[in-house]
Design a protein around this motif. Structure first.
Motif, PDB file in Angstrom:
ATOM      1  N   ASN A 134       0.903  -1.332  -0.209  1.00 47.10           N
ATOM      2  CA  ASN A 134      -0.045   0.592  -0.128  1.00 47.10           C
ATOM      3  C   ASN A 134       0.955   1.238  -0.173  1.00 47.10           C
ATOM      4  O   ASN A 134       0.657   2.282  -0.882  1.00 47.10           O
ATOM      5  CB  ASN A 134      -1.190   0.420   0.885  1.00 47.10           C
ATOM      6  CG  ASN A 134      -2.258  -1.238   1.140  1.00 47.10           C
ATOM      7  OD1 ASN A 134      -2.418  -1.367  -0.054  1.00 47.10           O
ATOM      8  ND2 ASN A 134      -2.883  -1.420   2.147  1.00 47.10           N
ATOM      9  N   THR A 135       2.260   1.163   0.426  1.00 46.63           N
ATOM     10  CA  THR A 135       3.140   2.296   0.821  1.00 46.63           C
ATOM     11  C   THR A 135       4.000   2.281  -0.118  1.00 46.63           C
ATOM     12  O   THR A 135       4.243   3.471  -0.269  1.00 46.63           O
ATOM     13  CB  THR A 135       3.377   2.778   2.464  1.00 46.63           C
ATOM     14  OG1 THR A 135       2.409   2.279   3.014  1.00 46.63           O
ATOM     15  CG2 THR A 135       4.749   3.928   2.524  1.00 46.63           C
ATOM     16  N   CYS A 136       4.308   1.670  -0.555  1.00 41.22           N
ATOM     17  CA  CYS A 136       5.840   1.771  -1.626  1.00 41.22           C
ATOM     18  C   CYS A 136       5.792   1.070  -3.087  1.00 41.22           C
ATOM     19  O   CYS A 136       6.343   1.204  -3.582  1.00 41.22           O
ATOM     20  CB  CYS A 136       6.840   0.702  -1.305  1.00 41.22           C
ATOM     21  SG  CYS A 136       6.872   1.009   0.860  1.00 41.22           S
ATOM     22  N   SER A 137       4.582   0.162  -3.000  1.00 40.78           N
ATOM     23  CA  SER A 137       4.449  -0.619  -4.758  1.00 40.78           C
ATOM     24  C   SER A 137       4.150   0.624  -5.815  1.00 40.78           C
ATOM     25  O   SER A 137       4.671   0.300  -7.050  1.00 40.78           O
ATOM     26  CB  SER A 137       3.476  -1.695  -4.825  1.00 40.78           C
ATOM     27  OG  SER A 137       2.126  -1.339  -4.955  1.00 40.78           O
ATOM     28  N   GLY A 138       3.499   2.112  -5.168  1.00 46.72           N
ATOM     29  CA  GLY A 138       3.253   2.830  -6.343  1.00 46.72           C
ATOM     30  C   GLY A 138       4.100   3.232  -7.029  1.00 46.72           C
ATOM     31  O   GLY A 138       4.503   3.563  -8.344  1.00 46.72           O
ATOM     32  N   CYS A 139       5.528   3.629  -6.591  1.00 48.46           N
ATOM     33  CA  CYS A 139       6.398   4.030  -6.951  1.00 48.46           C
ATOM     34  C   CYS A 139       7.558   2.610  -7.629  1.00 48.46           C
ATOM     35  O   CYS A 139       8.220   2.600  -8.417  1.00 48.46           O
ATOM     36  CB  CYS A 139       6.772   4.701  -6.321  1.00 48.46           C
ATOM     37  SG  CYS A 139       6.449   6.202  -5.921  1.00 48.46           S
ATOM     38  N   HIS A 140       7.170   1.601  -6.979  1.00 44.26           N
ATOM     39  CA  HIS A 140       8.410   0.555  -6.940  1.00 44.26           C
ATOM     40  C   HIS A 140       7.855  -0.371  -7.527  1.00 44.26           C
ATOM     41  O   HIS A 140       8.339  -1.486  -7.650  1.00 44.26           O
ATOM     42  CB  HIS A 140       8.775   0.290  -5.402  1.00 44.26           C
ATOM     43  CG  HIS A 140       9.630   0.847  -4.570  1.00 44.26           C
ATOM     44  ND1 HIS A 140      11.650   1.454  -5.011  1.00 44.26           N
ATOM     45  CD2 HIS A 140       9.594   2.135  -3.687  1.00 44.26           C
ATOM     46  CE1 HIS A 140      11.384   2.893  -4.308  1.00 44.26           C
ATOM     47  NE2 HIS A 140      10.005   3.340  -3.267  1.00 44.26           N
ATOM     48  N   GLY A 141       6.626   0.081  -8.101  1.00 48.03           N
ATOM     49  CA  GLY A 141       6.436  -1.411  -8.765  1.00 48.03           C
ATOM     50  C   GLY A 141       6.144  -2.543  -7.611  1.00 48.03           C
ATOM     51  O   GLY A 141       5.973  -2.478  -6.407  1.00 48.03           O
ATOM     52  N   THR A 142       4.678  -3.911  -8.285  1.00 49.58           N
ATOM     53  CA  THR A 142       4.410  -4.837  -7.650  1.00 49.58           C
ATOM     54  C   THR A 142       5.146  -5.678  -7.157  1.00 49.58           C
ATOM     55  O   THR A 142       5.191  -6.538  -6.287  1.00 49.58           O
ATOM     56  CB  THR A 142       2.566  -5.120  -8.116  1.00 49.58           C
ATOM     57  OG1 THR A 142       3.588  -5.332  -9.315  1.00 49.58           O
ATOM     58  CG2 THR A 142       1.755  -4.236  -7.793  1.00 49.58           C
ATOM     59  N   GLY A 143       6.518  -5.630  -8.102  1.00 48.03           N
ATOM     60  CA  GLY A 143       7.506  -6.677  -7.818  1.00 48.03           C
ATOM     61  C   GLY A 143       9.082  -6.220  -6.551  1.00 48.03           C
ATOM     62  O   GLY A 143       9.396  -6.417  -6.484  1.00 48.03           O
ATOM     63  N   LEU A 144       8.554  -4.917  -6.794  1.00 42.12           N
ATOM     64  CA  LEU A 144       9.433  -3.972  -5.581  1.00 42.12           C
ATOM     65  C   LEU A 144      10.912  -4.047  -6.150  1.00 42.12           C
ATOM     66  O   LEU A 144      11.853  -3.923  -5.884  1.00 42.12           O
ATOM     67  CB  LEU A 144       9.493  -4.344  -4.365  1.00 42.12           C
ATOM     68  CG  LEU A 144       8.501  -4.347  -3.830  1.00 42.12           C
ATOM     69  CD1 LEU A 144       8.207  -5.210  -2.215  1.00 42.12           C
ATOM     70  CD2 LEU A 144       7.373  -3.241  -3.362  1.00 42.12           C
ATOM     71  N   GLN A 145      11.004  -3.670  -8.012  1.00 39.72           N
ATOM     72  CA  GLN A 145      11.864  -3.417  -8.465  1.00 39.72           C
ATOM     73  C   GLN A 145      11.496  -2.596  -9.767  1.00 39.72           C
ATOM     74  O   GLN A 145      11.209  -2.907 -10.435  1.00 39.72           O
ATOM     75  CB  GLN A 145      12.820  -4.544  -8.761  1.00 39.72           C
ATOM     76  CG  GLN A 145      11.693  -6.108  -9.404  1.00 39.72           C
ATOM     77  CD  GLN A 145      12.382  -7.081  -9.644  1.00 39.72           C
ATOM     78  OE1 GLN A 145      13.212  -7.782  -9.529  1.00 39.72           O
ATOM     79  NE2 GLN A 145      11.815  -8.073 -10.893  1.00 39.72           N
ATOM     80  N   ASP A 146      12.837  -1.343  -9.697  1.00 39.41           N
ATOM     81  CA  ASP A 146      13.354  -1.232 -10.784  1.00 39.41           C
ATOM     82  C   ASP A 146      11.540  -0.311 -11.106  1.00 39.41           C
ATOM     83  O   ASP A 146      11.475  -0.519 -12.565  1.00 39.41           O
ATOM     84  CB  ASP A 146      14.155  -0.953 -11.301  1.00 39.41           C
ATOM     85  CG  ASP A 146      14.941  -1.479 -10.676  1.00 39.41           C
ATOM     86  OD1 ASP A 146      14.894  -0.466 -10.046  1.00 39.41           O
ATOM     87  OD2 ASP A 146      15.585  -1.851 -11.125  1.00 39.41           O
ATOM     88  N   ALA A 147      10.610   0.287 -10.921  1.00 39.13           N
ATOM     89  CA  ALA A 147       9.274   0.916 -11.941  1.00 39.13           C
ATOM     90  C   ALA A 147       9.772   2.356 -11.500  1.00 39.13           C
ATOM     91  O   ALA A 147      11.262   2.453 -11.859  1.00 39.13           O
ATOM     92  CB  ALA A 147       7.923   0.423 -10.814  1.00 39.13           C
ATOM     93  N   MET A 148       9.120   3.091 -11.487  1.00 43.14           N
ATOM     94  CA  MET A 148       9.132   4.454 -11.501  1.00 43.14           C
ATOM     95  C   MET A 148      10.339   4.897  -9.662  1.00 43.14           C
ATOM     96  O   MET A 148      10.937   5.838 -10.331  1.00 43.14           O
ATOM     97  CB  MET A 148       8.018   5.458 -10.809  1.00 43.14           C
ATOM     98  CG  MET A 148       8.366   7.044 -10.825  1.00 43.14           C
ATOM     99  SD  MET A 148       7.295   7.822 -10.563  1.00 43.14           S
ATOM    100  CE  MET A 148       6.557   7.735  -8.933  1.00 43.14           C
ATOM    101  N   GLY A 149      10.832   3.669  -8.988  1.00 36.46           N
ATOM    102  CA  GLY A 149      11.708   4.000  -7.533  1.00 36.46           C
ATOM    103  C   GLY A 149      12.009   2.525  -8.025  1.00 36.46           C
ATOM    104  O   GLY A 149      11.915   1.785  -9.110  1.00 36.46           O
ATOM    105  N   PRO A 150      13.647   2.782  -7.401  1.00 31.51           N
ATOM    106  CA  PRO A 150      14.826   1.514  -7.726  1.00 31.51           C
ATOM    107  C   PRO A 150      14.317   0.480  -6.688  1.00 31.51           C
ATOM    108  O   PRO A 150      12.932   0.711  -5.899  1.00 31.51           O
ATOM    109  CB  PRO A 150      15.513   2.162  -6.835  1.00 31.51           C
ATOM    110  CG  PRO A 150      15.369   3.150  -5.379  1.00 31.51           C
ATOM    111  CD  PRO A 150      14.409   3.798  -6.348  1.00 31.51           C
TER     112      PRO A 150
END
Length: 64
Positions: free
Chosen positions: A24-40
């Motif tokens: 809910n807090t991080c996937s918006g920028c980091h992607g659902t896989g938490l790897q290199d979406a808009m954020g690192p």
């Protein structure tokens, strides 16, 4: 590396990925896989070399 960061990086990846707070807090920028979406990537290997103070400040306050 301080004790808190070592333990945080050692957390089971499955629990890390399924955390509602994280998604809910991080996937918006980091992607659902938490790897290199808009954020690192937030995968443990990507965080291991980061400075403890930077990680704590970023988790606490976010970054823009």
């Amino acid at each position: 590396m301080n004790y808190f960061i070592e333990k945080a990086l050692a957390v089971d990846y499955v629990l890390f990925m399924t955390s509602a707070l994280l998604h809910n807090t991080c996937s918006g920028c980091h992607g659902t896989g938490l790897q290199d979406a808009m954020g690192p990537s937030l995968k443990p290997f990507a965080l291991a070399s980061k400075d403890d103070d930077l990680l704590i400040a970023t988790i606490t306050n976010g970054r823009s």
